[in-house]
Structures are given as C-alpha cells and as structure tokens.
Enzyme design. Sequence first.
Site, PDB file in Angstrom:
ATOM      1  N   ALA A  81       0.833  -1.202   0.000  1.00  0.00           N
ATOM      2  CA  ALA A  81       0.000   0.000   0.000  1.00  0.00           C
ATOM      3  C   ALA A  81       0.868   1.252   0.000  1.00  0.00           C
ATOM      4  O   ALA A  81       1.928   1.288   0.625  1.00  0.00           O
ATOM      5  CB  ALA A  81      -0.901   0.013   1.236  1.00  0.00           C
ATOM      6  N   GLU A 114      -2.536 -12.677  -4.083  1.00  0.00           N
ATOM      7  CA  GLU A 114      -3.921 -12.738  -4.537  1.00  0.00           C
ATOM      8  C   GLU A 114      -4.457 -11.313  -4.549  1.00  0.00           C
ATOM      9  O   GLU A 114      -4.173 -10.548  -3.616  1.00  0.00           O
ATOM     10  CB  GLU A 114      -4.725 -13.557  -3.538  1.00  0.00           C
ATOM     11  N   ASN A 119      -8.400  -4.501  -9.302  1.00  0.00           N
ATOM     12  CA  ASN A 119      -7.420  -3.651  -8.610  1.00  0.00           C
ATOM     13  C   ASN A 119      -6.320  -3.194  -9.587  1.00  0.00           C
ATOM     14  O   ASN A 119      -5.715  -4.008 -10.282  1.00  0.00           O
ATOM     15  CB  ASN A 119      -6.798  -4.430  -7.448  1.00  0.00           C
ATOM     16  N   TYR A 125       2.107  -5.523 -10.612  1.00  0.00           N
ATOM     17  CA  TYR A 125       2.566  -6.907 -10.479  1.00  0.00           C
ATOM     18  C   TYR A 125       3.079  -7.437 -11.824  1.00  0.00           C
ATOM     19  O   TYR A 125       4.109  -8.108 -11.887  1.00  0.00           O
ATOM     20  CB  TYR A 125       1.437  -7.796  -9.946  1.00  0.00           C
TER      21      TYR A 125
HETATM   22  C1  LIG Z   1      -0.996  -0.515  -5.937  1.00  0.00           C
HETATM   23  C2  LIG Z   1      -0.201   0.602  -5.293  1.00  0.00           C
HETATM   24  C3  LIG Z   1       0.597   0.050  -4.116  1.00  0.00           C
HETATM   25  C4  LIG Z   1       0.777   1.182  -6.338  1.00  0.00           C
HETATM   26  O1  LIG Z   1       1.624   2.115  -5.695  1.00  0.00           O
HETATM   27  P1  LIG Z   1       2.339   3.308  -6.510  1.00  0.00           P
HETATM   28  O2  LIG Z   1       3.424   3.839  -5.652  1.00  0.00           O
HETATM   29  O3  LIG Z   1       1.336   4.274  -6.994  1.00  0.00           O
HETATM   30  O4  LIG Z   1       2.939   2.521  -7.756  1.00  0.00           O
HETATM   31  P2  LIG Z   1       4.206   2.949  -8.637  1.00  0.00           P
HETATM   32  O5  LIG Z   1       4.230   4.440  -8.810  1.00  0.00           O
HETATM   33  O6  LIG Z   1       5.425   2.340  -8.056  1.00  0.00           O
HETATM   34  O7  LIG Z   1       3.850   2.276 -10.034  1.00  0.00           O
HETATM   35  C5  LIG Z   1       4.714   1.367 -10.656  1.00  0.00           C
HETATM   36  C6  LIG Z   1       4.022   0.716 -11.816  1.00  0.00           C
HETATM   37  O8  LIG Z   1       2.826   0.074 -11.400  1.00  0.00           O
HETATM   38  C7  LIG Z   1       1.804   0.225 -12.393  1.00  0.00           C
HETATM   39  N1  LIG Z   1       0.718   1.012 -11.804  1.00  0.00           N
HETATM   40  C8  LIG Z   1       0.725   1.659 -10.616  1.00  0.00           C
HETATM   41  N2  LIG Z   1      -0.461   2.260 -10.387  1.00  0.00           N
HETATM   42  C9  LIG Z   1      -1.235   1.969 -11.439  1.00  0.00           C
HETATM   43  C10 LIG Z   1      -2.572   2.303 -11.805  1.00  0.00           C
HETATM   44  N3  LIG Z   1      -3.352   3.057 -10.999  1.00  0.00           N
HETATM   45  N4  LIG Z   1      -3.053   1.844 -12.978  1.00  0.00           N
HETATM   46  C11 LIG Z   1      -2.289   1.071 -13.787  1.00  0.00           C
HETATM   47  N5  LIG Z   1      -1.006   0.729 -13.496  1.00  0.00           N
HETATM   48  C12 LIG Z   1      -0.495   1.171 -12.352  1.00  0.00           C
HETATM   49  C13 LIG Z   1       2.445   0.917 -13.563  1.00  0.00           C
HETATM   50  O9  LIG Z   1       2.962  -0.079 -14.421  1.00  0.00           O
HETATM   51  C14 LIG Z   1       3.578   1.669 -12.907  1.00  0.00           C
HETATM   52  O10 LIG Z   1       4.672   1.819 -13.742  1.00  0.00           O
HETATM   53  P3  LIG Z   1       4.838   3.149 -14.661  1.00  0.00           P
HETATM   54  O11 LIG Z   1       4.820   4.296 -13.695  1.00  0.00           O
HETATM   55  O12 LIG Z   1       6.154   2.922 -15.306  1.00  0.00           O
HETATM   56  O13 LIG Z   1       3.659   3.156 -15.569  1.00  0.00           O
HETATM   57  C15 LIG Z   1      -1.141   1.742  -4.813  1.00  0.00           C
HETATM   58  O14 LIG Z   1      -1.978   2.135  -5.892  1.00  0.00           O
HETATM   59  C16 LIG Z   1      -2.027   1.407  -3.626  1.00  0.00           C
HETATM   60  O15 LIG Z   1      -1.627   1.595  -2.468  1.00  0.00           O
HETATM   61  N6  LIG Z   1      -3.257   0.912  -3.867  1.00  0.00           N
HETATM   62  C17 LIG Z   1      -4.223   0.647  -2.786  1.00  0.00           C
HETATM   63  C18 LIG Z   1      -3.849  -0.543  -1.962  1.00  0.00           C
HETATM   64  C19 LIG Z   1      -3.953  -1.828  -2.749  1.00  0.00           C
HETATM   65  O16 LIG Z   1      -4.994  -2.122  -3.323  1.00  0.00           O
HETATM   66  N7  LIG Z   1      -2.853  -2.634  -2.760  1.00  0.00           N
HETATM   67  C20 LIG Z   1      -2.790  -3.882  -3.520  1.00  0.00           C
HETATM   68  C21 LIG Z   1      -3.440  -5.022  -2.864  1.00  0.00           C
HETATM   69  S1  LIG Z   1      -2.807  -5.370  -1.250  1.00  0.00           S
END
Ligand SMILES: CC(C)(COP(=O)(O)OP(=O)(O)OC[C@H]1O[C@@H](n2cnc3c(N)ncnc32)[C@H](O)[C@@H]1OP(=O)(O)O)[C@@H](O)C(=O)NCCC(=O)NCCS
Length: 159
Positions: A81, A114, A119, A125
């Site tokens: 997260a 999972e 999402n 991933y």
């Molecule tokens: C998923 C999560 C951890 C991503 O964190 P983040 O710091 O924004 O991600 P990053 O900036 O490191 O992104 C890296 C890559 O992930 C992918 N990505 C991240 N957010 C994305 C989005 N909203 N849509 C599509 N791809 C996404 C992209 O490929 C991105 O690479 P790019 O910047 O070269 O395009 C964040 O959105 C989050 O906290 N979500 C809510 C909690 C959750 O559902 N966690 C997963 C299940 S436990």
Amino acid sequence: MMPDIALDTYEEADRNAMADAMAVMARAFDPAYGEAWTLPQLSGVMLMPGTWLTIARTDAAPLGFALVRSVLDECELLLLAVDPLWRGRGVGETLLRDSLRTARRRGIISMNLEVRSTNNAIGLYEKVGFEYVHRRPGYYRGNDGQLHDALSFRKDMHM
Ligand SMILES: CC(C)(COP(=O)(O)OP(=O)(O)OC[C@H]1O[C@@H](n2cnc3c(N)ncnc32)[C@H](O)[C@@H]1OP(=O)(O)O)[C@@H](O)C(=O)NCCC(=O)NCCS
C-alpha cells in the site's frame, strides 16, 4: 518524481512500525472493498515467524509499506500500500522490488499473491514479472455485498 525514500524492514511486531503501517492503511484502501487490515490482524501476522514488514519513509513520514509472509521456501505478498498522495512516483514498485530482493536473499524460490480482479495494482505486479495463475470467482465480498473475483499471481525468483 521519485521521492528520496528510506526503506526499513521489521521482522518483529515493532509498535512504531505497525503504527506507521496502520497510518498508511487507513488512507490507502478504498473502504468500499473492506480490504484494509486492523491492528490486531497486523500484529497477529507479525508474531508469526517468517513475516516481514517494510516501511517506505521520507523525512520519517511513512509513505507506504509491504507485508510478506514466508513459509519454508515460498512467500506471499499479503499487503502492499502507498499513501494516495504519494502514488504514481515509484514507491510501490520500490517496495515490491525490495521485497523480492529480501525473499531471494533468504533463499525463497517464489512469491505468490492474490488480488481483486479490478485492482490497479495488477499493472504493477505484471510490470515486475508476476504471472497470472488462476481466477477465483466471487472470492471477495465488498461492503455493499457485491462479489469480486480474485486473481492469483506468482513470481519465480529465478526469472
Ligand atoms: C498498488 C499501489 C501500491 C501502487 O503504488 P504506486 O506507488 O502508486 O505505484 P508505482 O508508482 O510504483 O507504479 C509502478 C508501476 O505500477 C503500475 N501502476 C501503478 N499504479 C497503477 C494504476 N493506478 N493503474 C495502472 N497501473 C499502475 C504501472 O505499471 C507503474 O509503472 P509506470 O509508472 O512505469 O507506468 C497503490 O496504488 C495502492 O496503495 N493501492 C491501494 C492498496 C492496494 O490495493 N494494494 C494492492 C493489494 S494489497
């Protein structure tokens, strides 16, 4: 731009680290899906051997965290997260790659996870090399009672 972050990993139920994770937890998960964990759930899993929690911080403020549990030579990414204010700057990817490195160092051969099929995390991933394994229809129930499929992914460490 990628913030200047420090990653700290905890293998025990460290109170301050868990408080930081809970602060991110409260902001990161959409309440509609009921996916955020409670502090007792987090401390319960931290008491199990083989669990580690990594917190990303900048100037001591928590930006995100990853929670992994290992059993023998396999591990599962339980939670990942990032605070909504810090998304899209590579923090999630940094945490995930660090978790993979930690797993490799420990001789772990695969990481499983999972995730709800809707999402956005799936994009992350796939970017770091996780491969789709299978779909569990209607596995998660949102707070509105709506069912959502779960997808499982796996990354083999040698790939
Ligand atoms: C998923 C999560 C951890 C991503 O964190 P983040 O710091 O924004 O991600 P990053 O900036 O490191 O992104 C890296 C890559 O992930 C992918 N990505 C991240 N957010 C994305 C989005 N909203 N849509 C599509 N791809 C996404 C992209 O490929 C991105 O690479 P790019 O910047 O070269 O395009 C964040 O959105 C989050 O906290 N979500 C809510 C909690 C959750 O559902 N966690 C997963 C299940 S436990």
